[in-house]
Structure formats: C-alpha cells, structure tokens
Design a protein around this motif. Sequence first.
Motif, short mmCIF file in Angstrom:
data_model
loop_
_atom_site.label_atom_id
_atom_site.label_comp_id
_atom_site.label_asym_id
_atom_site.label_seq_id
_atom_site.Cartn_x
_atom_site.Cartn_y
_atom_site.Cartn_z
N ARG A 211 1.06 -1.21 -0.04
CA ARG A 211 0.23 -0.07 -0.08
C ARG A 211 0.85 1.22 -0.09
O ARG A 211 2.07 1.08 0.32
N ALA A 212 0.31 2.40 -0.30
CA ALA A 212 0.96 3.55 -0.16
C ALA A 212 0.00 4.80 0.06
O ALA A 212 -1.26 4.68 -0.39
N TYR A 213 0.55 5.75 0.66
CA TYR A 213 -0.37 7.04 0.63
C TYR A 213 0.66 8.17 -0.23
O TYR A 213 1.89 8.10 0.26
N ALA A 214 0.05 8.98 -0.91
CA ALA A 214 0.85 9.99 -1.60
C ALA A 214 0.18 11.32 -1.24
O ALA A 214 -1.11 11.61 -1.45
N VAL A 215 1.24 12.35 -1.20
CA VAL A 215 0.64 13.49 -1.01
C VAL A 215 1.81 14.63 -1.25
O VAL A 215 2.91 14.43 -1.23
N PRO A 216 1.22 15.60 -2.28
CA PRO A 216 2.27 16.63 -2.52
C PRO A 216 2.29 17.62 -1.53
O PRO A 216 1.40 17.61 -0.78
N GLN B 23 9.49 6.26 2.80
CA GLN B 23 8.95 7.37 2.22
C GLN B 23 9.79 8.21 1.02
O GLN B 23 10.92 8.09 0.98
N TRP B 24 9.18 8.30 0.00
CA TRP B 24 9.91 8.92 -0.96
C TRP B 24 9.52 10.50 -1.05
O TRP B 24 8.49 11.23 -0.61
N ARG B 25 10.63 11.39 -1.46
CA ARG B 25 10.45 12.92 -1.85
C ARG B 25 10.92 12.91 -3.01
O ARG B 25 12.34 12.77 -3.39
N ILE B 26 10.08 13.81 -3.96
CA ILE B 26 10.55 13.89 -5.42
C ILE B 26 10.32 15.40 -5.64
O ILE B 26 9.14 15.91 -5.55
N PRO B 27 11.55 16.07 -5.59
CA PRO B 27 11.24 17.49 -5.97
C PRO B 27 10.97 18.24 -7.35
O PRO B 27 11.51 17.75 -8.28
N LEU B 28 9.78 18.79 -7.59
CA LEU B 28 9.50 19.21 -8.83
C LEU B 28 9.52 20.56 -8.87
O LEU B 28 9.88 21.30 -7.91
N GLN B 29 9.27 21.41 -9.89
CA GLN B 29 9.37 22.74 -9.77
C GLN B 29 8.33 23.43 -9.09
O GLN B 29 8.79 24.23 -8.45
N HIS B 30 7.16 23.07 -8.94
CA HIS B 30 5.96 23.59 -8.28
C HIS B 30 5.70 23.18 -7.07
O HIS B 30 4.88 23.68 -6.41
N THR C 282 6.48 19.37 -4.00
CA THR C 282 7.41 18.17 -3.76
C THR C 282 6.39 17.06 -3.65
O THR C 282 5.47 17.30 -2.73
N GLY C 283 6.61 16.01 -4.43
CA GLY C 283 5.94 14.74 -4.37
C GLY C 283 6.43 14.28 -3.07
O GLY C 283 7.66 13.93 -2.78
N ASN C 284 5.35 13.32 -2.44
CA ASN C 284 5.80 12.55 -1.02
C ASN C 284 4.77 11.37 -1.06
O ASN C 284 3.66 11.51 -1.37
N GLY C 285 5.29 10.15 -0.66
CA GLY C 285 4.51 9.09 -0.32
C GLY C 285 5.08 8.05 0.41
O GLY C 285 6.46 8.25 0.45
N LEU D 171 6.98 15.79 6.31
CA LEU D 171 6.89 16.71 5.13
C LEU D 171 7.87 17.71 5.20
O LEU D 171 7.92 18.52 6.15
N ASP D 172 8.55 18.23 3.92
CA ASP D 172 9.18 19.63 3.97
C ASP D 172 8.43 20.80 4.09
O ASP D 172 8.85 21.81 4.76
N GLY D 173 7.04 20.71 3.65
CA GLY D 173 6.10 21.89 3.68
C GLY D 173 4.81 21.58 3.94
O GLY D 173 4.62 20.31 4.26
N GLU D 174 4.02 22.27 3.82
CA GLU D 174 2.41 22.21 4.10
C GLU D 174 1.88 21.26 3.07
O GLU D 174 2.14 21.37 1.82
N ALA D 175 1.19 20.18 3.62
CA ALA D 175 0.52 19.28 2.71
C ALA D 175 -0.43 20.02 1.74
O ALA D 175 -1.21 20.90 2.18
N GLN D 176 -0.41 19.51 0.46
CA GLN D 176 -1.39 20.12 -0.50
C GLN D 176 -2.67 19.21 -0.66
O GLN D 176 -2.58 18.36 -1.64
N GLY D 177 -3.62 19.05 0.46
CA GLY D 177 -4.67 18.03 0.27
C GLY D 177 -4.39 17.04 1.24
O GLY D 177 -3.31 16.87 1.85
N ASP D 178 -5.26 16.03 1.38
CA ASP D 178 -5.17 14.71 2.24
C ASP D 178 -4.30 13.68 1.43
O ASP D 178 -4.48 13.56 0.13
N PRO D 179 -3.71 12.64 2.18
CA PRO D 179 -2.95 11.75 1.41
C PRO D 179 -3.92 11.00 0.66
O PRO D 179 -4.93 10.32 1.20
#
Length: 510
Positions: free
Chosen positions: A243-248, A269-276, A278-281, A302-310
């Motif tokens: 299973r995974a939870y993903a949240v930018p 946990q993954w951390r993927i830096p995009l321009q706009h 960071t993707g996390n899961g 998370l590095d910064g504030e979550a953008q929505g629910d996982p």
Amino acid sequence: MPAPLKVVIVGGGTSGWMSAAALVAGLPPGLCEVRLVESDEIGIVGVGEATLPQIKDFNDHIGVDEADFMRQTQATFKLGIEFVDWGFKGSSYIHPFGVHGKPLGGVPFYQYWAKARLNGRVDDLGDYSLPIVASRQNRFAFPSTDEDGLSSNFAYAYHFDAHLYARFLRGFAEARGLRRTEGRIVDVTLKPEDGHIASIRLESGEVIAGDLFIDCSGFRSLLMGQALGVGYEDWTPWLPCDRAYAVPCERAGALTPYTRSTAREAGWQWRIPLQHRTGNGYVYSSRFISDDEAAATLLANLDGEAQGDPRPLRFQAGRRETSWSRNCIAIGLASGFLEPLESTSIYLIQVAITNLLKLLPGRAIDPALVSEFNRLIDVEYGRVRDFLILHYHLNGRDDAPLWRYCREMPVPDSLTSRMALFEHRGHIAKYKDGLFQPPSWLAVFVGQGLLPAGYDPLVDNVPQEHILRELDQFRADVAQTVEAMRDHGGFVADFCAAPANRPLSSRVAS
Ligand SMILES: Cc1cc2nc3c(=O)[nH]c(=O)nc-3n(C[C@H](O)[C@H](O)[C@H](O)COP(=O)(O)OP(=O)(O)OC[C@H]3O[C@@H](n4cnc5c(N)ncnc54)[C@H](O)[C@@H]3O)c2cc1C
C-alpha cells in the motif's frame, strides 16, 4: 499496399500515452492505424514522478524537445536516489546514475578502493562518483560529450508531474494523427475460433474492433487479466509492501537533483522535488502498520505544508504470467507492478514499447515474436525484482518487525549468488540484458553495508603507492569538476522554468 494494422490502446495513463506517442512517431506512415480509449471518469494513477535515464532516450527517439517537455511537466533533473536509514538508522548513501572512479589496468576502480580499505584506508566510496558529489551539493550540468572524461561518465533522469507528462504526450500523439476516444469500456468480445480479442464495447454502445490490442488499463488489467484470464505471479513474500499514501507538499529549501527514499518502520517514504511542489509518499506493508498510522507518519515528515489529504493506493508486487497473449500486449500496471523504490515502472513501460516496435506483428501473429517478447520482459522483471529485494534483505536494522522479516526471508537463488560473489572478492557480473549494471549493484551493496572480504588479484599488479595516488587524484578531480557545475535550481530556472501557477490536473484514479 495492405490495409493498415488496426491497433487499439486501452488506457490513457503514462503507459497508454507513451505507447501511443511511440507508435505514431516510430512507425512508417500507413503501417498502423492507432486509436486510444480512455475514461476520464476512472482517471489515471499518476504518481510515477521519478524516472531512470533511459526516459531521455525515449523522448529523444520520438522527437521531443527536452526543454519544452521539462517546462510543460514541471520537471527537474535527477542524478540518483539517496537512501536514508536503509543500511541502519542514521546511515545514508546515494545510488548514482554513473560510475565510481575509472578502471585501471582493465580492473574496475572499486577493486583498488577495496584493497586500500582492507589495508586500513577509511573513506567514502561516494567521493569517487561525480553524480554523488554533485547531488550532495545540489549541483547540475549536462554530461559532456568528451567520451573519456570524468564529466561524460554519468547520466541523468527527470522528476516530473505524471499527469502533465500524460497530457504532454497526448498533445504530441494527437498532433500526429492519433485518434482518441473518451468512454468507459464495459465489454470485451473474443473470437470463438482462437480466443483473440475481436472488439471492445463502450458504455455509449460504440464497438471498436482491432487487430492488435494494447492493454494499458492499469491495475484493472481489463484485457490481459480480466478478458483473457492471464494469471498473476505474486511476489509479495519478497516485496512485502502492498500500500501507499501519496501527498504533494509545498516546496521548501534548495531544489535537490535527486530522489530521496527514507526507510521507515513499515516501509519507506519518497520525496520527489518538482518545480512547483514536492511529491511525497509512504510505501508500506499493511502487515506491519495500520493505514491511519501510515498516513500520520507521512504527514509528520513533510518539508512543507501538505497540499490536500493523503491519497491511498493499493497494489500487489508481481507480474502477469505473460505480457503478450494472443493478440493482446499488456504494458504498464496492466502487466505488473514492482514498487517504486528504484523508479523502474516507467522504465518497464519503455522497454515493453521498444520491444513491441521491434517485434510488431502483422495480422497473423507469429508465435516466435510472442515468445521472444515474453522472454525479454521476463528478464527485465526478474532483474528489477532481485535489485529491489536486495535493498530490503541487506538491512542492518533491528528496530521493527518488517526489517527483521526482510533480513531473514529466503531470497531468489539468483540474488543469493550475486551477493556471495560480491562478498567473496567484490565481483559483480554484468547482465547482457536488462537493468541494473555493476555500478548500481556496487552502490547498494556498499551503501547497505556489504563489503568485500577480498579483491581481484589483478589489483596486485599495481603498486600500493600508485593506487593511493590514483585514489587521491581522482577524488580531487571529482571535487574540482563539481565545483564548476551550476546550482541545480538556477540551472532549471534558466533551462526550463515552467510558466508560473500552472493549474494541476485533479483527475484521480477511482
Ligand atoms: C505508489 C506508487 C508510486 C509510483 N511511483 C513511480 C515512480 O516514481 N516512477 C515510476 O516510474 N513509476 C511509478 N509508479 C508507477 C506508475 O504510476 C505507473 O507505472 C504509471 O502511472 C503507469 O500507469 P498505467 O498507465 O499503466 O495505468 P493508469 O495510470 O492506472 O492508467 C489506466 C488507464 O486505463 C483507463 N481505464 C481503466 N479501465 C478502463 C475502462 N473500463 N474503460 C476505459 N478506460 C479504462 C483509465 O482511464 C486510465 O486512462 C508508481 C506507482 C505507485 C502505485
């Protein structure tokens, strides 16, 4: 001229649109008539954000402009993956897209490093890798074209927004004549005489017939799994995460040119830096942690504030028993899934497409093409599987049941023998086909604490003082070359800055 082969692609996720783009751009005009069906209501998985360097070959091959693609997908560069807390808590290493050092007297560089280490020299193998040192300093440059130079000995991949990549490829394929149909497929008709797929039927009543069907329908595996009944090999005993939870989240800090994977109690946990953003899961095993705990762990890290629910995702490690059956070829999640630890899914899509283009059948399908395609895909899945298992099996953590289970689980013989060869005297056999090559195995073996007890006897042909001089010189050369590279964030801003405030697709898999 014979009538074109009617190819029907089922699904418009990364695998569907990559297949469509490659078919329309890679085949001579008039050979195939390609049609793609996708359901907006169902949506796509869309979490494939980290890639391997081979994706650049794919894009180059179909004729995509790199800067344009990066701008449109909010992409950044990737020089490797950092593994934090995998060997033991507090450890960190990078699996780079490149070699460590340069061979000396026909013997791999790390053999000299291994001898020096056995003689008491203590240093980090990563210091001899340009992509590792550049990653640690958040620097980037394109590899040079000087074949023998230090700065040509690495490759790079991308992090990108998978929804935007699918949209980008859709525009690319439609501009070259691909016909797209939106709608939910509700039925599949097989030919009574040979069990081949005759047609699919949409909710609207439309029937689409074809000669060749490409199943890119994701985990549903609508054609290969459901209609043709091809079974699934379960590899969960070796790869227990399911299973995974993903949240930018909002971006914070410098733009890093690498993916980060941090081992956690029941997965990683993954951390993927995009321009706009960071993707996390958090990829985890439901045997070892509850969903609520997993979601809370992700949000707490998370590095910064979550953008929505996982967003929850469920999967089963493994693959279809065959990827090509009758007149159907499964690509992407419809053909199997190995967790994203080494960013291999999009690569597996790409090799399936490349092999399909090489082995494209006519209306009558020669069984030799089918068995060769299945053999090649089999090899690729097996290689990736062993490499992923290595990360779990070779852990020195004693703080959680998942890690104890993985250390003690029996692993495939192919992996046991590779580990034994390396441990004996650092030998790593090169694969003829498939991922991953010796530099990748070396990075993970050493990074997770498996060090050779001996070294290649040919190393003794070189005097010890000479070896030490070479090591010092190479490390200094790497440091100096990296010093001249640019800050990754600045490089991205100049080369491929995306238009600000691009709205993100909100399509989500049901
Ligand atoms: C947690 C997680 C993290 C991942 N991270 C990475 C990564 O970092 N790097 C990487 O390379 N890969 C990654 N992947 C894998 C990657 O997401 C997939 O390989 C990629 O998205 C391809 O998916 P797909 O196109 O095969 O399927 P999907 O994206 O699921 O697309 C399926 C398509 O089929 C259509 N469809 C399905 N049923 C019907 C129907 N009845 N009628 C009409 N249309 C239908 C859907 O509408 C959709 O268009 C990750 C996967 C997961 C689960």
